[in-house]
Design an enzyme around this catalytic site. Structure first.
Site, PDB file in Angstrom:
ATOM      1  N   ASP A  43       0.833  -1.324  -0.082  1.00 43.25           N
ATOM      2  CA  ASP A  43      -0.067   0.045  -0.152  1.00 43.25           C
ATOM      3  C   ASP A  43       0.845   1.244   0.040  1.00 43.25           C
ATOM      4  O   ASP A  43       1.667   1.551   0.926  1.00 43.25           O
ATOM      5  CB  ASP A  43      -0.946  -0.039   1.393  1.00 43.25           C
ATOM      6  CG  ASP A  43      -1.813   1.212   1.382  1.00 43.25           C
ATOM      7  OD1 ASP A  43      -3.022   1.154   0.591  1.00 43.25           O
ATOM      8  OD2 ASP A  43      -1.441   2.494   1.757  1.00 43.25           O
ATOM      9  N   TYR A  48       3.064  10.042   0.694  1.00 40.56           N
ATOM     10  CA  TYR A  48       4.138   9.666   1.728  1.00 40.56           C
ATOM     11  C   TYR A  48       5.595   9.973   1.292  1.00 40.56           C
ATOM     12  O   TYR A  48       6.479   9.623   2.247  1.00 40.56           O
ATOM     13  CB  TYR A  48       3.946   8.048   1.661  1.00 40.56           C
ATOM     14  CG  TYR A  48       2.696   7.610   2.157  1.00 40.56           C
ATOM     15  CD1 TYR A  48       1.846   8.384   2.698  1.00 40.56           C
ATOM     16  CD2 TYR A  48       2.363   6.086   1.974  1.00 40.56           C
ATOM     17  CE1 TYR A  48       0.462   7.879   3.074  1.00 40.56           C
ATOM     18  CE2 TYR A  48       1.056   5.674   2.375  1.00 40.56           C
ATOM     19  CZ  TYR A  48       0.055   6.429   2.944  1.00 40.56           C
ATOM     20  OH  TYR A  48      -1.076   6.067   3.394  1.00 40.56           O
ATOM     21  N   LYS A  77      -2.653   6.400  -4.058  1.00 44.74           N
ATOM     22  CA  LYS A  77      -3.781   7.273  -3.736  1.00 44.74           C
ATOM     23  C   LYS A  77      -3.446   8.674  -4.325  1.00 44.74           C
ATOM     24  O   LYS A  77      -2.168   9.080  -4.455  1.00 44.74           O
ATOM     25  CB  LYS A  77      -3.779   7.318  -2.053  1.00 44.74           C
ATOM     26  CG  LYS A  77      -3.937   6.270  -1.341  1.00 44.74           C
ATOM     27  CD  LYS A  77      -3.940   6.233   0.066  1.00 44.74           C
ATOM     28  CE  LYS A  77      -3.691   4.871   0.727  1.00 44.74           C
ATOM     29  NZ  LYS A  77      -2.519   4.417   0.877  1.00 44.74           N
ATOM     30  N   HIS A 110      -7.358  10.080  -1.718  1.00 52.03           N
ATOM     31  CA  HIS A 110      -6.892   9.907  -0.437  1.00 52.03           C
ATOM     32  C   HIS A 110      -7.727  10.478   0.734  1.00 52.03           C
ATOM     33  O   HIS A 110      -7.876   9.790   1.735  1.00 52.03           O
ATOM     34  CB  HIS A 110      -5.576  10.460  -0.443  1.00 52.03           C
ATOM     35  CG  HIS A 110      -4.429   9.977   0.687  1.00 52.03           C
ATOM     36  ND1 HIS A 110      -3.303   9.732   0.420  1.00 52.03           N
ATOM     37  CD2 HIS A 110      -4.855   9.409   1.859  1.00 52.03           C
ATOM     38  CE1 HIS A 110      -2.421   9.170   1.531  1.00 52.03           C
ATOM     39  NE2 HIS A 110      -3.681   9.023   2.583  1.00 52.03           N
TER      40      HIS A 110
END
Length: 318
Positions: A43, A48, A77, A110
């Site tokens: 994932d 990130y 996302k 997201h």
């Protein structure tokens, strides 16, 4: 490995490796350790800020013959700054370039929150779009386009409540196939889970261990600990496993995918081994009556005085 199944028959391994908060310099090795341990579900997310490193690890895994692309399930996302129709597909193409992939298995919106183009984290009113500026239906249209182009096999959302899910269902030609939200014994989200099961929307649980490693600035004083909870520890002792394994198993027993994050080789393997933990009905009943209700990722960082959004735009009332 147990899987959950999409309407077209595609399968997603129920336990995946989460990469949120995995630092550059750590996530590369974590992904390789995970694949070596048997993970086939990773994932990711653009925000990130580690997708290039994840991509390097995937490239090495493919070249070394550890795994084939078709054996992996990769999620990413869409960040809040790419919600306009014209921005969705280019954002996904950037993620694919960073991950060194031709397609994703799953792409998620997201958050149901929209920023101006180029804003990584909105601070002032001028940096936000409202639902009037960029309706969720417009963003979802971009997601449908991405799927129709073959850039992702499946599309869904993250951090959406029932009313936002229903809005997407009503506006789109493809219903959301996945909802990723915070789920654990302190936050079972039964109403939301039941709605998704009625609508055929699959679920993924994030922060299943309580996200104790997130930044101190995002924590509240005296917040409860899942890993130190007496009920969780009692069940861990009963089954001869770790508290983390009980918490991962909790989602598995609810037929909900779960993505514990770790950059520690032993814990990565232990989290995957949670599939062998057989919680019985009495165990699940104890977890259902754990006596603590708490949301660790409360979304308040999107709903300050300068924001047009409210917490009711994000969460379901239990």
């Amino acid at each position: 490995m147990k899987s959950i199944t999409f309407s077209n028959g595609d399968q997603m391994p129920i336990i995946g490796l989460g990469t949120w908060k995995s630092k550059p310099g750590e996530v590369y090795q974590a992904v390789l350790w995970a694949i070596e341990a048997g993970y086939r579900h990773i994932d990711c997310a653009a925000i990130y800020d580690n997708e290039k490193e994840v991509g390097n690890a995937l490239d090495k895994a493919f070249k070394d013959g550890l795994v084939k692309r078709e054996d992996l399930f990769i999620t990413s996302k869409l960040w809040n700054s790419n919600h306009r129709l014209d921005d969705v597909v280019p954002a996904l193409k950037k993620t694919l370039k960073d991950l060194q992939l031709d397609y994703l298995d799953l792409y998620l919106i997201h958050w149901p929150v929209s920023f101006k183009k180029g804003v990584s984290f909105a601070q002032t009113r001028e940096e936000f779009y409202t639902y009037g500026d960029v309706p969720l239906a417009q963003t979802w249209e971009g997601m449908e386009e991405a799927k129709n182009l073959g850039l992702t096999k499946h599309i869904g959302v993250s951090n959406f409540n029932i009313s936002k899910l229903q809005e997407i269902i009503n506006s789109g030609t493809i219903a959301p196939e996945m909802l990723q939200v915070e789920l654990h014994p302190f936050l079972p989200q039964n109403k939301l889970v039941n709605f998704c099961k009625e609508k055929g929307i699959l679920l993924t649980a994030y922060s299943p261990l309580g996200s104790g490693d997130r930044a101190a600035s995002s924590k509240k004083a005296n917040e409860p600990s899942l890993l130190e909870n007496e009920t969780v520890k009692e069940l861990a002792s009963k089954h001869g496993v770790t508290a983390a394994q009980v918490l991962v198993s909790y989602s598995v027993h609810r037929d909900i995918a779960v993505i514990p994050k770790s950059v520690n080789q032993d814990r990565i393997s232990q989290n995957l081994a949670s599939i062998e933990v057989n919680l019985d009905e009495a165990d699940m009943e104890k977890l259902a009556n754990i006596g603590t209700a708490y949301r660790f990722i409360d979304g308040s960082f999107f709903t300050g005085a300068q924001s047009p959004y409210k917490l009711t735009d994000l969460w379901e009332k239990e």
